[in-house]
Design a protein around this motif. Structure first.
Motif, PDB file in Angstrom:
ATOM      1  N   GLN A 112       2.342  -1.626   9.309  1.00  0.00           N
ATOM      2  CA  GLN A 112       1.338  -2.113  10.248  1.00  0.00           C
ATOM      3  C   GLN A 112       0.979  -3.563   9.942  1.00  0.00           C
ATOM      4  O   GLN A 112       1.025  -4.005   8.791  1.00  0.00           O
ATOM      5  CB  GLN A 112       0.066  -1.261  10.162  1.00  0.00           C
ATOM      6  N   ASP A 144       0.857  -1.179   0.000  1.00  0.00           N
ATOM      7  CA  ASP A 144       0.000   0.000   0.000  1.00  0.00           C
ATOM      8  C   ASP A 144       0.896   1.234   0.000  1.00  0.00           C
ATOM      9  O   ASP A 144       2.105   1.135   0.288  1.00  0.00           O
ATOM     10  CB  ASP A 144      -0.930   0.006   1.217  1.00  0.00           C
ATOM     11  N   GLY A 185      -7.846   0.473   9.160  1.00  0.00           N
ATOM     12  CA  GLY A 185      -7.263   1.784   9.390  1.00  0.00           C
ATOM     13  C   GLY A 185      -7.580   2.796   8.312  1.00  0.00           C
ATOM     14  O   GLY A 185      -8.234   2.516   7.311  1.00  0.00           O
ATOM     15  N   SER A 186      -7.115   4.005   8.534  1.00  0.00           N
ATOM     16  CA  SER A 186      -7.209   5.119   7.591  1.00  0.00           C
ATOM     17  C   SER A 186      -8.656   5.332   7.164  1.00  0.00           C
ATOM     18  O   SER A 186      -9.547   5.447   7.997  1.00  0.00           O
ATOM     19  CB  SER A 186      -6.288   4.865   6.390  1.00  0.00           C
ATOM     20  N   ASP A 242      -0.336   4.199   1.565  1.00  0.00           N
ATOM     21  CA  ASP A 242      -0.810   5.020   2.682  1.00  0.00           C
ATOM     22  C   ASP A 242       0.190   4.915   3.833  1.00  0.00           C
ATOM     23  O   ASP A 242       0.388   3.826   4.381  1.00  0.00           O
ATOM     24  CB  ASP A 242      -2.192   4.542   3.119  1.00  0.00           C
ATOM     25  N   ALA A 294      -4.299  -2.922   9.581  1.00  0.00           N
ATOM     26  CA  ALA A 294      -4.366  -2.014   8.434  1.00  0.00           C
ATOM     27  C   ALA A 294      -5.705  -2.097   7.716  1.00  0.00           C
ATOM     28  O   ALA A 294      -6.180  -1.090   7.170  1.00  0.00           O
ATOM     29  CB  ALA A 294      -3.227  -2.325   7.463  1.00  0.00           C
ATOM     30  N   LYS A 333      -0.674   2.926   6.911  1.00  0.00           N
ATOM     31  CA  LYS A 333      -0.821   1.464   6.807  1.00  0.00           C
ATOM     32  C   LYS A 333       0.516   0.755   6.680  1.00  0.00           C
ATOM     33  O   LYS A 333       0.664  -0.386   7.130  1.00  0.00           O
ATOM     34  CB  LYS A 333      -1.711   1.112   5.608  1.00  0.00           C
TER      35      LYS A 333
END
Length: 330
Positions: free
Chosen positions: A66, A58, A74-75, A60, A71, A63
């Motif tokens: 993690q 990823d 998340g976000s 991000d 993940a 993430k």
């Protein structure tokens, strides 16, 4: 029982969350949970729970580094938590940036795919990231890994790339999912029905609303998705006017739910008016995962049989499969 499919994922969004949680949900245990919602409990001898994620990429920053178990929640992800993932030790790694395609970054993906002995790379990237999608496909080809592309960006529809996968005996499946029970599926079925019954279709439209990151992205970059949906709908003969809005708006309140409005107007016997209006509401990412689980198994089986290119068994699961020409399974 066959060997588990070793799957890598590019893009740790809602679709991956729904897929991984669903695989755990359907894992046999005391009492063997119901397989309600699964089109093919076993496909080419491979069961749903026999898919294992071995690598994740990823871009991000929240993430990267993690555990995948964290993940996926998340976000901006907002697919609900339905189960706890157990025995999952994958850490999310830096992925390929769409605006900074560096050979070193692609090579890192190649090496990771080799190190984890991945069989299938699932591309679950946001739409309108064509450069990144193609870079991941090139990495998979170098590593000897099959590819499933979920986004509307053309990957399997790139003729040269498809032929290279075919020559390497590696499946390349795409592009864009036909959801398990989605708006384009229902819209096409209704148009086909009216046409078969001899009605004139004067006009029809489809508007989609959702609250996940995919809908926010499609609001600003929906051209590839529009093309993909039109691929499904525009082949019905005699439709005088067709309009599709892939993302009529990003509505955060809906979270990962999708609401589609479909309207059709036409004329029947002696010009009598006919109107059909349908409202569809689904969990958007579950609708995707129910198809992804089949595409991953088709791709893995093809790789194990050393059958490359586009596999015909995947054609009904996609909105924009490549034309039936060079690169299809023979």
């Amino acid at each position: 029982m066959v060997d588990h499919i070793r799957m890598a994922v590019a893009g740790v969004g809602n679709n991956v969350s729904a897929l991984l949680q669903g695989i755990e949900y359907y894992r046999p245990g005391p009492g063997d949970p119901s397989l309600v919602g699964v089109t093919h409990p076993e496909l080419n001898g491979i069961r749903v729970e026999e898919i294992q994620c071995v690598a994740a990429f990823d871009v991000d920053p929240t993430k990267i580094g993690q555990p995948l178990t964290e993940a996926i929640h998340g976000s901006t992800n907002n697919f609900p938590q339905i189960v706890d993932l157990v025995g999952e030790s994958v850490t999310v790694e830096q992925g390929i940036l769409s605006d900074q395609i560096r050979p070193s970054g692609v090579e890192q993906v190649v090496q990771r795919l080799r190190d984890t002995e991945a069989e299938v790379l699932l591309l679950s990237l946001p739409t309108s990231r064509p450069a990144a999608a193609l870079a991941y496909a090139e990495a998979a080809l170098s590593a000897g890994v099959a590819v499933v592309n979920c986004s509307a960006d053309p990957v399997a529809r790139e003729p040269g790339l498809l032929r290279r996968f075919a020559s390497a005996s590696l499946p390349l499946l795409g592009d864009d999912l036909a959801s398990q029970f989605g708006s384009s599926l229902i819209h096409r079925a209704l148009l086909d029905l009216l046409a078969r019954r001899g009605l004139q279709i004067d006009g029809t439209y489809q508007v989609n609303l959702g609250g996940n990151e995919d809908f926010r992205n499609l609001r600003d970059a929906g051209a590839p998705k529009l093309t993909s949906k039109l691929n499904v709908l525009s082949t019905v003969p005699g439709v005088a006017s067709l309009s599709v809005i892939p993302s009529g708006g990003h509505v955060p309140f809906l979270m990962d739910r999708k609401v589609a409005h479909i309207s059709i107007e036409g004329r029947g016997w002696a010009g009598s008016r006919v109107a059909v209006d349908v409202r569809l509401e689904v969990q958007d990412s579950s609708n995707a995962a129910g198809v992804i689980v089949d595409l991953v198994r088709i791709a893995a089986d093809g790789r194990r049989r050393r059958v490359g290119g586009f596999l015909g068994a995947a054609s009904t699961l996609l909105k924009s499969p490549p034309p039936a020409e060079d690169g299809w399974e023979r």
